[in-house]
Design a protein around this motif. Structure first.
Motif, PDB file in Angstrom:
ATOM      1  N   TYR A  68       0.783  -1.466   0.003  1.00 36.54           N
ATOM      2  CA  TYR A  68      -0.058  -0.090   0.068  1.00 36.54           C
ATOM      3  C   TYR A  68       0.910   1.211  -0.088  1.00 36.54           C
ATOM      4  CZ  TYR A  68      -4.242  -2.652   1.379  1.00 36.54           C
ATOM      5  OH  TYR A  68      -5.316  -3.409   1.258  1.00 36.54           O
ATOM      6  N   VAL A  69       0.316   2.265  -0.531  1.00 32.84           N
ATOM      7  CA  VAL A  69       0.884   3.766  -0.578  1.00 32.84           C
ATOM      8  C   VAL A  69       0.234   4.452   0.326  1.00 32.84           C
ATOM      9  CG1 VAL A  69       1.712   5.606  -1.846  1.00 32.84           C
ATOM     10  CG2 VAL A  69       1.879   3.469  -2.928  1.00 32.84           C
ATOM     11  N   TYR A  70       0.441   5.158   1.520  1.00 38.92           N
ATOM     12  CA  TYR A  70      -0.145   5.777   2.342  1.00 38.92           C
ATOM     13  C   TYR A  70       0.271   7.511   1.952  1.00 38.92           C
ATOM     14  CZ  TYR A  70      -0.906   1.718   4.991  1.00 38.92           C
ATOM     15  OH  TYR A  70      -1.367   0.540   5.489  1.00 38.92           O
ATOM     16  N   GLY A  71      -0.792   8.159   1.248  1.00 40.36           N
ATOM     17  CA  GLY A  71      -0.579   9.321   0.896  1.00 40.36           C
ATOM     18  C   GLY A  71      -1.446  10.668   1.393  1.00 40.36           C
ATOM     19  N   LYS A  72      -0.693  11.814   1.511  1.00 45.70           N
ATOM     20  CA  LYS A  72      -1.315  12.831   1.890  1.00 45.70           C
ATOM     21  C   LYS A  72      -1.168  13.869   0.707  1.00 45.70           C
ATOM     22  CE  LYS A  72      -1.860  12.226   6.814  1.00 45.70           C
ATOM     23  NZ  LYS A  72      -1.415  10.829   6.743  1.00 45.70           N
ATOM     24  N   ALA A  73      -2.187  14.201  -0.052  1.00 45.91           N
ATOM     25  CA  ALA A  73      -1.643  15.051  -1.100  1.00 45.91           C
ATOM     26  C   ALA A  73      -2.380  16.460  -0.869  1.00 45.91           C
ATOM     27  CB  ALA A  73      -2.388  14.833  -2.556  1.00 45.91           C
ATOM     28  N   THR A  74      -1.595  17.671  -1.113  1.00 47.61           N
ATOM     29  CA  THR A  74      -2.038  18.886  -1.068  1.00 47.61           C
ATOM     30  C   THR A  74      -1.811  19.499  -2.520  1.00 47.61           C
ATOM     31  OG1 THR A  74      -1.318  19.116   1.161  1.00 47.61           O
ATOM     32  CG2 THR A  74      -1.863  21.194   0.236  1.00 47.61           C
ATOM     33  N   LEU A 101     -10.538  21.396   1.931  1.00 53.40           N
ATOM     34  CA  LEU A 101     -10.352  22.830   1.515  1.00 53.40           C
ATOM     35  C   LEU A 101      -9.372  23.259   2.469  1.00 53.40           C
ATOM     36  CD1 LEU A 101     -10.564  24.601  -0.876  1.00 53.40           C
ATOM     37  CD2 LEU A 101     -12.292  26.128   0.542  1.00 53.40           C
ATOM     38  N   VAL A 102      -8.045  23.730   2.077  1.00 55.24           N
ATOM     39  CA  VAL A 102      -7.124  24.440   2.672  1.00 55.24           C
ATOM     40  C   VAL A 102      -7.235  25.803   2.836  1.00 55.24           C
ATOM     41  CG1 VAL A 102      -4.743  24.471   3.497  1.00 55.24           C
ATOM     42  CG2 VAL A 102      -5.572  22.321   2.663  1.00 55.24           C
ATOM     43  N   LYS A 103      -7.760  26.405   4.130  1.00 54.85           N
ATOM     44  CA  LYS A 103      -7.414  27.935   4.350  1.00 54.85           C
ATOM     45  C   LYS A 103      -6.513  28.232   5.258  1.00 54.85           C
ATOM     46  CE  LYS A 103     -12.005  28.983   2.010  1.00 54.85           C
ATOM     47  NZ  LYS A 103     -13.379  29.829   2.088  1.00 54.85           N
ATOM     48  N   LYS A 104      -5.296  28.687   5.068  1.00 56.75           N
ATOM     49  CA  LYS A 104      -4.368  28.995   5.973  1.00 56.75           C
ATOM     50  C   LYS A 104      -4.220  27.793   6.744  1.00 56.75           C
ATOM     51  CE  LYS A 104      -5.272  34.073   6.235  1.00 56.75           C
ATOM     52  NZ  LYS A 104      -5.781  35.124   7.017  1.00 56.75           N
ATOM     53  N   ASP A 105      -4.323  27.817   8.179  1.00 63.83           N
ATOM     54  CA  ASP A 105      -4.117  26.653   8.897  1.00 63.83           C
ATOM     55  C   ASP A 105      -5.384  25.833   9.127  1.00 63.83           C
ATOM     56  OD1 ASP A 105      -1.519  27.431   8.950  1.00 63.83           O
ATOM     57  OD2 ASP A 105      -1.810  28.716  10.682  1.00 63.83           O
ATOM     58  N   ASP A 106      -6.366  26.040   8.441  1.00 58.64           N
ATOM     59  CA  ASP A 106      -7.791  25.396   8.902  1.00 58.64           C
ATOM     60  C   ASP A 106      -7.838  24.564   7.631  1.00 58.64           C
ATOM     61  OD1 ASP A 106      -9.974  24.976   9.952  1.00 58.64           O
ATOM     62  OD2 ASP A 106     -11.068  26.166   8.715  1.00 58.64           O
ATOM     63  N   ARG A 107      -8.721  23.455   7.654  1.00 60.51           N
ATOM     64  CA  ARG A 107      -9.078  22.549   6.665  1.00 60.51           C
ATOM     65  C   ARG A 107     -10.780  22.568   6.802  1.00 60.51           C
ATOM     66  NH1 ARG A 107      -4.911  17.592   7.392  1.00 60.51           N
ATOM     67  NH2 ARG A 107      -2.769  18.763   6.603  1.00 60.51           N
ATOM     68  N   SER A 126     -17.709  28.818  -6.609  1.00 58.93           N
ATOM     69  CA  SER A 126     -17.490  28.698  -7.935  1.00 58.93           C
ATOM     70  C   SER A 126     -16.182  29.738  -7.882  1.00 58.93           C
ATOM     71  CB  SER A 126     -18.499  29.260  -8.882  1.00 58.93           C
ATOM     72  OG  SER A 126     -17.961  29.477 -10.278  1.00 58.93           O
ATOM     73  N   TYR A 127     -15.061  29.181  -8.564  1.00 55.99           N
ATOM     74  CA  TYR A 127     -13.908  29.993  -8.810  1.00 55.99           C
ATOM     75  C   TYR A 127     -13.538  30.601 -10.089  1.00 55.99           C
ATOM     76  CZ  TYR A 127     -12.267  28.699  -4.083  1.00 55.99           C
ATOM     77  OH  TYR A 127     -12.016  28.382  -2.831  1.00 55.99           O
ATOM     78  N   THR A 128     -12.926  31.789 -10.361  1.00 56.25           N
ATOM     79  CA  THR A 128     -12.577  32.121 -11.770  1.00 56.25           C
ATOM     80  C   THR A 128     -11.180  31.595 -11.924  1.00 56.25           C
ATOM     81  OG1 THR A 128     -11.980  34.393 -11.086  1.00 56.25           O
ATOM     82  CG2 THR A 128     -14.295  34.133 -11.258  1.00 56.25           C
ATOM     83  N   ARG A 129     -10.617  31.971 -13.194  1.00 56.99           N
ATOM     84  CA  ARG A 129      -9.292  31.837 -13.696  1.00 56.99           C
ATOM     85  C   ARG A 129      -8.553  32.383 -12.822  1.00 56.99           C
ATOM     86  NH1 ARG A 129     -11.660  34.456 -17.822  1.00 56.99           N
ATOM     87  NH2 ARG A 129     -10.517  36.122 -18.660  1.00 56.99           N
ATOM     88  N   ASP A 130      -8.798  33.656 -12.130  1.00 66.19           N
ATOM     89  CA  ASP A 130      -7.714  34.373 -11.457  1.00 66.19           C
ATOM     90  C   ASP A 130      -7.810  34.032 -10.152  1.00 66.19           C
ATOM     91  OD1 ASP A 130      -7.126  35.962 -13.679  1.00 66.19           O
ATOM     92  OD2 ASP A 130      -9.071  36.983 -13.589  1.00 66.19           O
ATOM     93  N   GLN A 131      -8.437  32.915  -9.630  1.00 62.41           N
ATOM     94  CA  GLN A 131      -8.523  32.641  -8.372  1.00 62.41           C
ATOM     95  C   GLN A 131      -8.173  31.263  -7.886  1.00 62.41           C
ATOM     96  OE1 GLN A 131     -12.854  33.336  -7.819  1.00 62.41           O
ATOM     97  NE2 GLN A 131     -12.482  35.054  -6.532  1.00 62.41           N
ATOM     98  N   ASP A 132      -7.171  31.253  -7.260  1.00 60.61           N
ATOM     99  CA  ASP A 132      -6.557  29.668  -6.816  1.00 60.61           C
ATOM    100  C   ASP A 132      -7.175  29.213  -5.407  1.00 60.61           C
ATOM    101  OD1 ASP A 132      -5.217  31.401  -5.337  1.00 60.61           O
ATOM    102  OD2 ASP A 132      -3.441  30.702  -5.846  1.00 60.61           O
ATOM    103  N   TYR A 133      -6.987  27.754  -5.461  1.00 60.08           N
ATOM    104  CA  TYR A 133      -7.302  27.269  -4.215  1.00 60.08           C
ATOM    105  C   TYR A 133      -6.564  26.097  -3.819  1.00 60.08           C
ATOM    106  CZ  TYR A 133      -9.622  24.183  -7.575  1.00 60.08           C
ATOM    107  OH  TYR A 133      -9.880  23.534  -8.818  1.00 60.08           O
ATOM    108  N   THR A 134      -6.528  25.666  -2.651  1.00 58.99           N
ATOM    109  CA  THR A 134      -5.785  24.378  -2.194  1.00 58.99           C
ATOM    110  C   THR A 134      -6.728  23.395  -1.526  1.00 58.99           C
ATOM    111  OG1 THR A 134      -3.856  25.848  -2.174  1.00 58.99           O
ATOM    112  CG2 THR A 134      -3.618  23.643  -0.825  1.00 58.99           C
ATOM    113  N   ILE A 135      -6.498  22.026  -2.175  1.00 66.57           N
ATOM    114  CA  ILE A 135      -7.214  21.066  -1.505  1.00 66.57           C
ATOM    115  C   ILE A 135      -6.431  19.979  -0.748  1.00 66.57           C
ATOM    116  CG2 ILE A 135      -9.331  21.278  -2.852  1.00 66.57           C
ATOM    117  CD1 ILE A 135      -8.360  18.941  -4.325  1.00 66.57           C
TER     118      ILE A 135
END
Length: 707
Positions: A68-74, A101-107, A126-135
Motif C-alpha cells: 500500500y501507498v499511504y499518501g497525503k496530497a496537497t 479545502l485548505v484555508k491558511k491553517d484550517d481545513r 465557484s472560482y474564476t481563472r484568477d482565483q486559486d485554491y488548495t485542497i
C-alpha cells in the motif's frame, strides 16, 4: 520512454531487407491492444483543460507487506479558463479517508463523489481563472490490487511497484519504483492524466534509514524520525507533465558527478557501483553537447540516472531522474558488447524534447519520441563521427521497414484504438528519420536555429506538430506544409525504382525515377535529391526535385560515367531499388564517401556473390573501417571457393584475435568453427575463450562444445 530494440542477427538481414526481422523487445510485459475496426471513425484529440494544477505536494509512506501507498496530497489549483465550482481528478483504485479545502491553517471538509477512477470534489464556491485554491486529500493507494483488464490494461500499467516486497528472493534487492507514462501515476497519487497538464511539485518520502530515495528535482533536506525511518524532502520548482513525476527507493550507491555547477549522479546497486562511471560517465559530456548544439542549456536542477530491477520498459525520462532497466547493470566485458549509449542519450535528449517542451496529446507523441530517437544520432555524430551516426540511422530505418505492422498509420495520428499503440517504430524510428530528412531539407543552420526557437518559445509548455512547423517556417522563410503533410501527417513511405543510362551520341546521362508506392493509400512524395555523377576522376553534384510518379532527369556528360549515385546524401526514408551493375557497385564501394554508400554497395554485392569480382570486393570489405560492414561482408563465406577460403584463413584468425569490435571477433570465431573445422585452431580458441567480451567467449565455447 525508450523501448529497447536489440540488434538482431547483427543487422545483417538489413543488407537484404533494409531491416531486421521483427525487432526483439526486452523486459516488457505483454500489452494486448486491439486495432480499430474498418470504417470506425475515431478522433483522439487533446484532452480538454478544465483545471490547472499549479503545485502538488505529496507526503508518502509505504507498507511493504500489503504493498500500500499511504499518501497525503496537497493540491494547489485553479480553473483553466471558465469558472468552476469543482475539481475532477484521476485516482485509480484508492481508499479515500478525507478531503478538505485548505484555508491558511484550517481545513474545511468538502463533499465529493468517487467511482474508483474519477474523484469529483465539490468546492466551497465557484472560482474564476484568477482565483486559486488548495485542497487536501488523505488516501491509500493499492496498486497491487488493480485488476488487469478492468482497472489497468496490463501488469505494466500499475504505476507503482514493490520489488521483492517480502524479501524472500535472496538474489533480488527490495526496491520501490514508479512508472508514470502513459497515465499510470494516477494509480498512486490523485492528479490529472495526460501530457498536457504541467505542475511543480514537492514530495516527502518516508523510508527505512538503510535505504536511499530519489525523486524529481532537488533533495532539500532529510529528517530522521527516531523510529528507524527518515523522511527525504524533494522539490521541483519548474513545471513538468504529471506523467513525469517519479520516486524510487532502495539500497543504491550514489556515484556523484557534475555538469558545470549542477549535480549529475548515478544510482546503482552496490555490486555495480564500480562500473557506474564506465556506463554513465559520458553523461556530463552529453549534457554539454546538447546544451551547446541546441543553444538551450540543460534546463533542470540536477540529473540523476537510476537502474532498477524488473522495469517495464527500456528506460523512462522522468524529469531530472531517468529510470533504466537492469541491463544497464553491466560488467566491463558486457560493456564491450553493448554499451547502451543510445538509450542514455535518448533519455537525456527527452529533457529538452518531451520534458521541457511536451506533446500536448498522445497523438502528438512523436514530438517527444522522434526527437529523442534523433538525439541518439546527434550524439553518435558528435562523439564518433557521421560513419557511426549513419549506422544508427540504418538501424532506425531497418526497424521501421522491418516492423510487423498490419496497418501503416500516420506518424501524427488521431485514430489510434489505444494510446499504447503510439509507442511503436512509427513514433520512434520512422519519426527520427523524418527529422533527419527535415535537417537535410532545410540545412544545418536553419535546423538548429529553428529547434532553438521551438524550445525557447514553448519552454515548460505543451505543443502540437504545427508548432514545430511554424518555428521552421519562421526561421527558414519557406512554406513547409508540403513536408509536414507528406511525412508527419500521412502514412507510408516512397518506394523508388531508379534507372540510370548514358547516351554516347547525345553525350547525356539520364536518371529515371519511378514512385511505386500505392498512391491510393500513400502520398505522391516531393523529395529534394542530390545526384553525384562520377566521371574522369571527378564528381559533380546535381540537385533535383522528385515530385511526379515517373520522372526523368537529363545531365550533360562528355564521357560515360563510372557511377551515377542517386540520393548521394543517403537520407531518403523509404525503399529504393537502384539498378546498378556489378562494376558500378564495386566503384561505389571503393570511391563514394559515406558509410551508406559502402553499405548499399556491399548489400548489393552480397546478392551477386556468385560473381568472382563481387566476392573479391567483399573480401576487401573484411578490412572495412566500419565494424558492421566488416561483419556483414564475412557472411559471403558460404559462397567462397575452396581456394578463396584458403587465401583468407590467416586473415580470419587475425580478425578473431585483434578486431577492435567484439561482435566482429565473435563472427570470425564462428567462421573458424564452421568453415575451418579441419584446421587446428586450438591456439586461437585458447585465447578467445579468455576474451573480455561475453559474445566472443560464448562463440568459442559453442565451437569447443561441438568438437
Amino acid at each position: 520512454m525508450r523501448t529497447k530494440y536489440m540488434i538482431c542477427c547483427h543487422l545483417v538481414a538489413a543488407f537484404f531487407l533494409m531491416g531486421c526481422s521483427t525487432p526483439k523487445l526486452v523486459n516488457l510485459d505483454p500489452i494486448t491492444v486491439s486495432e480499430n475496426a474498418a470504417g470506425v471513425n475515431i478522433y483522439r484529440g487533446s484532452y480538454t483543460k478544465l483545471t490547472d494544477i499549479i503545485n502538488t505536494k505529496l507526503d508518502l509512506s509505504f507498507s511493504w507487506d500489503s504493498a500500500y501507498v499511504y499518501g497525503k496530497a496537497t493540491i494547489h489549483a485553479k480553473p483553466y479558463f471558465y469558472p468552476s465550482d469543482e475539481i475532477i481528478l484521476d485516482a485509480n483504485g484508492f481508499r479515500i479517508n478525507s478531503i478538505a479545502l485548505v484555508k491558511k491553517d484550517d481545513r474545511q471538509p468538502l463533499r465529493y463523489t468517487y467511482n474508483g477512477k474519477k474523484l469529483s470534489i465539490k468546492l466551497d464556491k465557484s472560482y474564476t481563472r484568477d482565483q486559486d485554491y488548495t485542497i487536501f486529500i488523505d488516501y491509500v493507494a493499492m496498486p497491487n490490487k488493480l485488476k488487469i483488464g478492468e482497472d489497468i490494461a496490463s501488469a505494466g500499467d500499475r504505476g507503482f511497484y514493490f520489488i521483492n516486497k517480502d524479501g524472500k528472493d535472496k538474489d533480488k534487492p527490495r526496491q520501490i519504483w514508479t512508472q508514470g507514462e502513459t497515465e499510470c501515476n494516477s494509480n498512486w497519487f490523485p492528479t490529472i492524466n495526460g501530457p498536457q497538464e504541467k505542475m511543480t511539485q514537492e514530495i516527502n518520502i518516508t523510508v527505512p534509514n538503510e535505504y536511499v530515495s530519489l525523486s524529481n528535482g532537488s533533495l532539500e533536506y532529510s529528517t530522521l524520525n527516531g523510529n528507524g525511518t527518515r523522511t527525504d524532502s524533494w522539490r521541483q520548482e519548474q513545471p513538468h507533465a504529471t506523467y513525469l513525476t517519479m520516486i524510487a527507493v532502495g539500497n543504491f550507491v550514489i556515484t556523484k558527478d557534475k555538469w558545470r555547477d549542477k549535480e549529475v549522479s548515478y544510482y546503482t546497486e552496490p555490486a555495480f557501483a564500480s562500473t557506474a562511471r564506465l556506463v554513465f560517465g559520458k553523461t556530463p559530456e552529453m549534457i554539454e553537447f546538447f546544451s551547446k548544439k541546441l543553444g538551450v542549456d540543460y534546463p533542470w536542477d540536477k540529473y540523476s540516472q537510476i537502474v532498477v530491477r524488473d522495469f517495464v520498459s527500456g528506460a523512462m525520462e522522468n524529469t531530472t531522474a531517468t529510470v533504466f532497466f537492469d541491463r544497464m547493470n553491466m560488467s566491463p566485458g558486457e560493456y564491450l558488447d553493448e554499451n547502451h549509449e543510445d538509450i542514455i542519450s535518448h533519455e537525456l535528449f527527452h529533457h529538452w524534447f518531451g520534458d521541457l517542451v511536451t506533446a500536448e496529446s498522445w497523438s502528438n507523441l512523436p514530438l517527444n519520441e522522434s526527437f529523442a530517437t534523433y538525439g541518439e544520432y546527434l550524439w553518435d555524430e558528435h562523439k564518433y563521427g557521421r560513419e557511426t551516426a549513419d549506422l544508427k540511422g540504418l538501424e532506425d530505418l531497418s526497424a521501421y521497414l522491418g516492423g510487423d505492422r498490419k496497418v501503416n498509420p500516420d506518424v501524427i495520428r488521431f485514430d489510434y484504438a489505444d494510446r499504447e499503440q503510439m509507442f511503436d517504430e512509427i513514433s520512434y524510428q520512422k519519426g527520427g528519420r523524418i527529422i533527419h530528412m527535415l535537417r537535410k531539407t532545410v540545412g544545418d543552420d536553419v535546423f538548429f536555429k529553428a529547434l532553438n526557437l521551438y524550445l525557447t518559445r514553448h519552454a515548460y509548455k505543451s505543443v502540437e506538430i504545427h508548432d514545430l512547423r511554424l518555428a521552421f517556417e519562421e526561421v527558414s522563410g519557406m512554406d513547409l506544409n508540403w513536408f509536414f503533410n507528406q511525412w508527419f501527417l500521412a502514412s507510408g513511405h516512397p518506394s523508388l525504382n531508379i534507372q540510370s543510362n548514358y547516351n554516347p551520341e547525345k553525350k547525356e546521362v539520364s536518371v529515371t525515377i519511378n514512385q511505386k508506392q500505392d498512391l491510393s493509400k500513400f502520398p505522391l512524395y516531393r523529395i529534394p535529391i542530390a545526384v553525384d555523377v562520377y566521371s574522369g576522376g571527378k564528381v559533380e553534384r546535381k540537385e533535383i526535385v522528385l515530385d511526379k510518379k515517373d520522372q526523368t532527369f537529363i545531365f550533360p556528360s562528355a564521357i560515360m560515367p563510372d557511377l551515377i549515385n542517386t540520393d548521394a546524401e543517403k537520407y531518403i526514408l523509404g525503399e529504393k531499388v537502384d539498378n546498378k551493375t556489378l562494376n558500378q557497385n564495386i566503384f561505389q564501394y571503393r570511391n563514394a564517401p559515406l558509410f551508406m554508400d559502402r553499405f548499399e554497395a556491399v548489400r548489393n554485392m552480397l546478392q551477386m556473390k556468385n560473381e568472382a569480382p563481387a566476392r573479391a570486393t567483399l573480401i576487401e570489405a573484411f578490412k572495412d573501417k566500419n565494424w558492421f560492414i566488416r561483419t556483414a561482408a564475412l557472411s559471403v563465406f558460404d559462397k567462397l571457393t575452396t581456394d578463396e577460403q584458403k587465401s583468407v584463413y590467416e586473415q580470419i584468425r587475425g580478425i578473431a584475435l585483434k578486431d577492435e569490435v567484439s561482435l566482429v571477433r565473435a563472427a570470425a570465431v564462428n567462421i573458424l568453427g564452421k568453415f575451418y573445422s579441419s584446421q587446428n585452431n586450438r591456439d586461437i580458441y585458447d585465447i578467445t575463450k579468455k576474451d573480455k567480451a561475453p559474445s566472443v567467449v560464448k562463440a568459442t565455447e559453442d565451437i569447443i562444445g561441438k568438437q
